[in-house]
Design a protein around this motif. Sequence first.
Motif, mmCIF file in Angstrom:
data_model
loop_
_atom_site.group_PDB
_atom_site.id
_atom_site.type_symbol
_atom_site.label_atom_id
_atom_site.label_comp_id
_atom_site.label_asym_id
_atom_site.label_seq_id
_atom_site.Cartn_x
_atom_site.Cartn_y
_atom_site.Cartn_z
ATOM 1 N N ALA A 128 0.865 -1.193 0.000
ATOM 2 C CA ALA A 128 0.000 0.000 0.000
ATOM 3 C C ALA A 128 0.902 1.244 0.000
ATOM 4 O O ALA A 128 1.991 1.221 0.582
ATOM 5 C CB ALA A 128 -0.873 -0.012 1.263
ATOM 6 N N MET A 190 -5.654 3.373 2.744
ATOM 7 C CA MET A 190 -6.568 2.243 2.969
ATOM 8 C C MET A 190 -6.744 1.525 1.645
ATOM 9 O O MET A 190 -7.075 2.154 0.640
ATOM 10 C CB MET A 190 -7.949 2.735 3.409
ATOM 11 C CG MET A 190 -8.066 3.093 4.859
ATOM 12 S SD MET A 190 -7.782 1.717 5.967
ATOM 13 C CE MET A 190 -9.392 1.013 6.074
ATOM 14 N N VAL A 191 -6.529 0.242 1.648
ATOM 15 C CA VAL A 191 -6.710 -0.550 0.433
ATOM 16 C C VAL A 191 -8.139 -1.109 0.458
ATOM 17 O O VAL A 191 -8.493 -1.821 1.403
ATOM 18 C CB VAL A 191 -5.693 -1.725 0.399
ATOM 19 C CG1 VAL A 191 -5.913 -2.582 -0.834
ATOM 20 C CG2 VAL A 191 -4.266 -1.199 0.472
ATOM 21 N N PHE A 193 -9.708 -3.619 -0.242
ATOM 22 C CA PHE A 193 -9.488 -5.005 -0.683
ATOM 23 C C PHE A 193 -10.796 -5.784 -0.763
ATOM 24 O O PHE A 193 -11.755 -5.452 -0.056
ATOM 25 C CB PHE A 193 -8.495 -5.706 0.253
ATOM 26 C CG PHE A 193 -8.869 -5.696 1.702
ATOM 27 C CD1 PHE A 193 -9.812 -6.567 2.207
ATOM 28 C CD2 PHE A 193 -8.250 -4.799 2.591
ATOM 29 C CE1 PHE A 193 -10.144 -6.570 3.553
ATOM 30 C CE2 PHE A 193 -8.576 -4.792 3.938
ATOM 31 C CZ PHE A 193 -9.526 -5.681 4.425
ATOM 32 N N GLU A 196 -8.733 -10.702 2.442
ATOM 33 C CA GLU A 196 -7.380 -10.802 3.001
ATOM 34 C C GLU A 196 -6.986 -12.269 2.971
ATOM 35 O O GLU A 196 -7.778 -13.133 3.369
ATOM 36 C CB GLU A 196 -7.369 -10.318 4.450
ATOM 37 C CG GLU A 196 -7.642 -8.836 4.577
ATOM 38 C CD GLU A 196 -7.465 -8.356 6.015
ATOM 39 O OE1 GLU A 196 -6.323 -8.184 6.443
ATOM 40 O OE2 GLU A 196 -8.485 -8.169 6.697
ATOM 41 N N HIS A 219 -10.969 -10.630 9.856
ATOM 42 C CA HIS A 219 -10.575 -9.961 11.099
ATOM 43 C C HIS A 219 -11.761 -9.164 11.629
ATOM 44 O O HIS A 219 -12.612 -8.717 10.871
ATOM 45 C CB HIS A 219 -9.438 -8.964 10.834
ATOM 46 C CG HIS A 219 -8.157 -9.613 10.431
ATOM 47 N ND1 HIS A 219 -7.881 -9.954 9.130
ATOM 48 C CD2 HIS A 219 -7.072 -9.976 11.148
ATOM 49 C CE1 HIS A 219 -6.680 -10.507 9.073
ATOM 50 N NE2 HIS A 219 -6.165 -10.533 10.275
ATOM 51 N N GLU A 259 0.936 -11.814 5.136
ATOM 52 C CA GLU A 259 -0.470 -11.446 4.984
ATOM 53 C C GLU A 259 -0.603 -10.496 3.804
ATOM 54 O O GLU A 259 0.181 -9.544 3.678
ATOM 55 C CB GLU A 259 -0.985 -10.760 6.248
ATOM 56 C CG GLU A 259 -1.005 -11.696 7.450
ATOM 57 C CD GLU A 259 -1.625 -11.020 8.669
ATOM 58 O OE1 GLU A 259 -2.843 -10.803 8.675
ATOM 59 O OE2 GLU A 259 -0.871 -10.708 9.600
ATOM 60 N N PHE A 261 -3.420 -8.276 1.045
ATOM 61 C CA PHE A 261 -4.753 -7.821 0.647
ATOM 62 C C PHE A 261 -4.902 -8.213 -0.819
ATOM 63 O O PHE A 261 -3.939 -8.099 -1.583
ATOM 64 C CB PHE A 261 -4.871 -6.299 0.734
ATOM 65 C CG PHE A 261 -4.596 -5.742 2.102
ATOM 66 C CD1 PHE A 261 -5.205 -6.269 3.230
ATOM 67 C CD2 PHE A 261 -3.732 -4.655 2.255
ATOM 68 C CE1 PHE A 261 -4.947 -5.736 4.490
ATOM 69 C CE2 PHE A 261 -3.472 -4.128 3.503
ATOM 70 C CZ PHE A 261 -4.081 -4.665 4.625
ATOM 71 N N ASN A 270 0.802 -6.923 3.158
ATOM 72 C CA ASN A 270 0.562 -6.062 4.321
ATOM 73 C C ASN A 270 1.669 -6.233 5.353
ATOM 74 O O ASN A 270 2.325 -5.277 5.726
ATOM 75 C CB ASN A 270 -0.809 -6.352 4.931
ATOM 76 C CG ASN A 270 -1.067 -5.515 6.175
ATOM 77 O OD1 ASN A 270 -0.643 -4.349 6.241
ATOM 78 N ND2 ASN A 270 -1.717 -6.077 7.172
HETATM 79 P P1 AMP Z 1 -2.228 -5.095 10.658
HETATM 80 O O1 AMP Z 1 -1.888 -4.905 12.085
HETATM 81 O O2 AMP Z 1 -1.360 -4.316 9.718
HETATM 82 O O3 AMP Z 1 -2.296 -6.554 10.276
HETATM 83 O O4 AMP Z 1 -3.717 -4.549 10.467
HETATM 84 C C1 AMP Z 1 -4.836 -5.195 11.067
HETATM 85 C C2 AMP Z 1 -6.003 -5.192 10.098
HETATM 86 O O5 AMP Z 1 -6.361 -3.834 9.758
HETATM 87 C C3 AMP Z 1 -5.699 -5.852 8.760
HETATM 88 O O6 AMP Z 1 -5.855 -7.244 8.817
HETATM 89 C C4 AMP Z 1 -6.736 -5.179 7.870
HETATM 90 O O7 AMP Z 1 -8.013 -5.748 8.050
HETATM 91 C C5 AMP Z 1 -6.753 -3.753 8.383
HETATM 92 N N1 AMP Z 1 -5.766 -2.923 7.642
HETATM 93 C C6 AMP Z 1 -4.491 -2.685 7.991
HETATM 94 N N2 AMP Z 1 -3.852 -1.919 7.076
HETATM 95 C C7 AMP Z 1 -4.742 -1.666 6.096
HETATM 96 C C8 AMP Z 1 -4.698 -0.942 4.860
HETATM 97 N N3 AMP Z 1 -3.594 -0.290 4.445
HETATM 98 N N4 AMP Z 1 -5.831 -0.919 4.108
HETATM 99 C C9 AMP Z 1 -6.955 -1.557 4.514
HETATM 100 N N5 AMP Z 1 -7.068 -2.246 5.668
HETATM 101 C C10 AMP Z 1 -5.979 -2.312 6.458
#
Ligand code: AMP
Length: 377
Positions: A128, A190-191, A193, A196, A219, A259, A261, A270
């Motif tokens: 992203a 924000m993606v 998506f 995931e 999640h 992980e 998207f 991610n």
């Molecule tokens: P993370 O701690 O980076 O794994 O983020 C936890 C959750 O937040 C992810 O599993 C996504 O559901 C959401 N999330 C995190 N970063 C993004 C992003 N750049 N765009 C959209 N959703 C995100």
Amino acid sequence: MHEPAKHQRTSELTQAHIGIIGAGQLGQMLALAGIAMGQRFTFLDPSSQAPAGKLGRHIQAEYDDELALKQLAVECDVITLEFENVPVSAVTSVGRHNQIHPGERALSIAQDRVHEKQYFESLGIPVATYQPVDSLAALEAAVLMIGYPAILKTRRLGYDGKGQALIRSAADLTDAWAQMHNHPAILEKMVPFIREVSLIAVRGLTGECAFYPVGENQHRSGILQRTEIHPADPAQAEAEVYARRVLSGLDYVGVLAIEFFEHKGQLIANEMAPRVHNSGHWTQNGAVTSQFENHLRAILGWPLGRTECIGHSMMLNLIGKMPSHRAILAIPGVHLHDYGKEPRAGRKLGHLNIVGNTQTECRVRAAQVEQLIRHGN
Ligand code: AMP
């Protein structure tokens, strides 16, 4: 750091003594897999309540306790970790006395979201759009480049959605920055998506790689709720190409999870976890070899086990409250994994692996389980 003579030695051991930094549920499940293969375990963890403590010797000490780290390193045949926020200096200390997998580089990249994104980019893996941010002024400048909506995260020590703030408009900026408590942060676009997915990959001492079928993850509030496996998932090939680059670039040994998207038919990385991962727990009952067994095979220099799935699988996390074991296990195809932790809101207490011959069978069983959990048995 890796001495060939030691690799030779561990691969010949039949009763290896494995040292694990961290003694949480991942350590517990590693030990359960390893005890079955004739191994014994010593854990280093500061908590007196650590779940894995009952499965081996527990050195109760802080992760930066030099004496304790040395003790672990010299007593065990090989060292690994189950928690990626162990200080990199601990891995360096252990590495002076013995082999440790994963190594310092994998750990230090995975501990900093900016370094992680830079590493993915250096390998041609899409991420992203992002900007490092270390002040409110920097955040205001970054959001002009990235646009809304965006997500602000602490660079370090974030997990399960902790240390994150959603920014929908300029009105959210001050609050979002306050939530970072002045810690260095990263602003990400924000993606939008469609789903995931994560890939559990494993690389052995001699460089051979194996990949599990990708899992689709759901999640809630940043915490993994469920993983569903679709054999022959269309994302598999692309995920494997990226994972192979990550593993070989780090000369990695053991299990690593990435992980992604999925957006416009493309995978966007991610984050990665240099350890066994919650989205790979289904492999305990749904794959030929579990991720835990394969991690141990990898660090010992043993041949990797097959990673194919057996039928269809789903994993549901048990968060905050443990349902009645008896009621849950009355549903066919359900396997219970209880970490033995005290219940607390938002805490992962265990998980259920649900297997079936078809996806529909699996989903029907999962719906029964969810109903039981919702209605308190
Ligand atoms: P993370 O701690 O980076 O794994 O983020 C936890 C959750 O937040 C992810 O599993 C996504 O559901 C959401 N999330 C995190 N970063 C993004 C992003 N750049 N765009 C959209 N959703 C995100």
